[in-house]
Write a protein that holds these residues in place. Sequence first.
Motif, PDB file in Angstrom:
ATOM      1  N   TRP A  39     -86.560  23.007  48.144  1.00  0.00           N
ATOM      2  CA  TRP A  39     -86.951  21.179  47.233  1.00  0.00           C
ATOM      3  C   TRP A  39     -88.424  20.854  46.978  1.00  0.00           C
ATOM      4  CZ3 TRP A  39     -88.614  16.204  48.443  1.00  0.00           C
ATOM      5  CH2 TRP A  39     -88.406  15.164  47.805  1.00  0.00           C
ATOM      6  N   GLN A  40     -89.198  21.385  48.169  1.00  0.00           N
ATOM      7  CA  GLN A  40     -90.950  20.593  47.640  1.00  0.00           C
ATOM      8  C   GLN A  40     -91.384  22.016  47.034  1.00  0.00           C
ATOM      9  OE1 GLN A  40     -92.244  20.260  51.353  1.00  0.00           O
ATOM     10  NE2 GLN A  40     -91.629  18.116  52.047  1.00  0.00           N
ATOM     11  N   ILE A  41     -91.068  23.059  47.835  1.00  0.00           N
ATOM     12  CA  ILE A  41     -92.438  24.433  46.478  1.00  0.00           C
ATOM     13  C   ILE A  41     -91.466  24.415  44.769  1.00  0.00           C
ATOM     14  CG2 ILE A  41     -92.540  26.458  46.313  1.00  0.00           C
ATOM     15  CD1 ILE A  41     -91.898  26.268  49.553  1.00  0.00           C
ATOM     16  N   TYR A  42     -90.258  24.222  45.524  1.00  0.00           N
ATOM     17  CA  TYR A  42     -89.818  24.563  43.179  1.00  0.00           C
ATOM     18  C   TYR A  42     -89.132  22.950  43.057  1.00  0.00           C
ATOM     19  CZ  TYR A  42     -88.811  29.794  44.824  1.00  0.00           C
ATOM     20  OH  TYR A  42     -88.705  30.681  45.215  1.00  0.00           O
ATOM     21  N   ARG A  43     -90.181  22.266  43.442  1.00  0.00           N
ATOM     22  CA  ARG A  43     -89.803  21.164  42.184  1.00  0.00           C
ATOM     23  C   ARG A  43     -90.782  20.472  42.050  1.00  0.00           C
ATOM     24  NH1 ARG A  43     -91.334  15.380  44.079  1.00  0.00           N
ATOM     25  NH2 ARG A  43     -92.238  16.253  46.293  1.00  0.00           N
ATOM     26  N   ARG A  44     -90.638  20.425  40.347  1.00  0.00           N
ATOM     27  CA  ARG A  44     -92.307  20.102  39.640  1.00  0.00           C
ATOM     28  C   ARG A  44     -92.143  18.954  40.143  1.00  0.00           C
ATOM     29  NH1 ARG A  44     -92.569  24.031  35.359  1.00  0.00           N
ATOM     30  NH2 ARG A  44     -93.949  22.297  33.991  1.00  0.00           N
ATOM     31  N   PRO A  45     -93.188  18.518  39.448  1.00  0.00           N
ATOM     32  CA  PRO A  45     -94.290  17.156  39.853  1.00  0.00           C
ATOM     33  C   PRO A  45     -93.944  16.566  38.358  1.00  0.00           C
ATOM     34  CG  PRO A  45     -95.809  18.647  39.674  1.00  0.00           C
ATOM     35  CD  PRO A  45     -94.262  19.430  39.506  1.00  0.00           C
ATOM     36  N   ALA A  46     -93.720  15.237  39.288  1.00  0.00           N
ATOM     37  CA  ALA A  46     -93.435  13.864  38.197  1.00  0.00           C
ATOM     38  C   ALA A  46     -94.807  14.227  37.485  1.00  0.00           C
ATOM     39  CB  ALA A  46     -93.075  12.912  38.548  1.00  0.00           C
ATOM     40  N   PRO A  47     -94.820  13.725  35.413  1.00  0.00           N
ATOM     41  CA  PRO A  47     -95.660  14.051  35.121  1.00  0.00           C
ATOM     42  C   PRO A  47     -97.010  13.258  35.384  1.00  0.00           C
ATOM     43  CG  PRO A  47     -93.393  13.308  33.573  1.00  0.00           C
ATOM     44  CD  PRO A  47     -93.689  13.600  35.580  1.00  0.00           C
ATOM     45  N   GLY A  48     -97.156  12.150  35.163  1.00  0.00           N
ATOM     46  CA  GLY A  48     -98.183  10.887  36.703  1.00  0.00           C
ATOM     47  C   GLY A  48     -98.709  11.924  37.414  1.00  0.00           C
ATOM     48  N   ASP A  49     -97.606  12.016  38.413  1.00  0.00           N
ATOM     49  CA  ASP A  49     -97.404  12.682  39.473  1.00  0.00           C
ATOM     50  C   ASP A  49     -98.734  13.986  39.770  1.00  0.00           C
ATOM     51  OD1 ASP A  49     -97.172  10.617  41.066  1.00  0.00           O
ATOM     52  OD2 ASP A  49     -95.154  11.895  42.304  1.00  0.00           O
ATOM     53  N   ALA A  50     -99.154  14.674  39.685  1.00  0.00           N
ATOM     54  CA  ALA A  50     -99.606  15.980  38.915  1.00  0.00           C
ATOM     55  C   ALA A  50    -101.080  16.317  39.656  1.00  0.00           C
ATOM     56  CB  ALA A  50     -99.649  16.561  38.287  1.00  0.00           C
ATOM     57  N   ALA A  51    -100.867  16.658  40.811  1.00  0.00           N
ATOM     58  CA  ALA A  51    -102.574  16.598  41.895  1.00  0.00           C
ATOM     59  C   ALA A  51    -103.337  17.880  41.392  1.00  0.00           C
ATOM     60  CB  ALA A  51    -102.150  17.115  43.035  1.00  0.00           C
ATOM     61  N   CYS A  52    -102.797  18.932  40.796  1.00  0.00           N
ATOM     62  CA  CYS A  52    -103.623  19.572  40.047  1.00  0.00           C
ATOM     63  C   CYS A  52    -102.113  20.337  37.907  1.00  0.00           C
ATOM     64  CB  CYS A  52    -103.295  21.279  40.655  1.00  0.00           C
ATOM     65  SG  CYS A  52    -102.346  21.876  40.958  1.00  0.00           S
ATOM     66  N   THR A  53    -103.187  20.082  37.569  1.00  0.00           N
ATOM     67  CA  THR A  53    -102.262  21.100  36.011  1.00  0.00           C
ATOM     68  C   THR A  53    -101.446  22.088  36.399  1.00  0.00           C
ATOM     69  OG1 THR A  53    -104.577  21.432  35.423  1.00  0.00           O
ATOM     70  CG2 THR A  53    -103.920  19.252  34.577  1.00  0.00           C
TER      71      THR A  53
END
Length: 126
Positions: free
Chosen positions: A74-88
């Motif tokens: 879940w943590q590896i394959y989940r896409r980060p939320a649009p405003g949450d991304a630590a990296c693009t």
Amino acid sequence: MVSQGLPATSPARGLGALLAAGLAALLASGCCVAPLALALLGVSGAWIGQLRVLEPWSPWLLGGALGALGLAAWQIYRRPAPGDAACTLDDPACGQTRRGLRRWFWVVALLTAVPLLLPLVAPWFY
């Protein structure tokens, strides 16, 4: 859940769960698979028989490994939320880290599958 102080959006999220799953899978296979693997490698000794102590804990360890694998997936394959991304997503370092974690995820998943499938396959060899 944040592992090892990493932000939830870090490209290395899931590493702690992946390590826990790998450790639990190794311990779960300690009673049955490890003595066979050690014998095939030429390692012998009376101490190998002491690994049977882990057998009653094997179902619990396998359950923990499967739970940790689920959390890691879940943590590896989940896409980060649009405003949450630590990296693009086009950041090469982020992509490399995620690809490496995904590869290790499948190695640990195969490691976990061995003690799960061994009781099903063992009668073919006896």
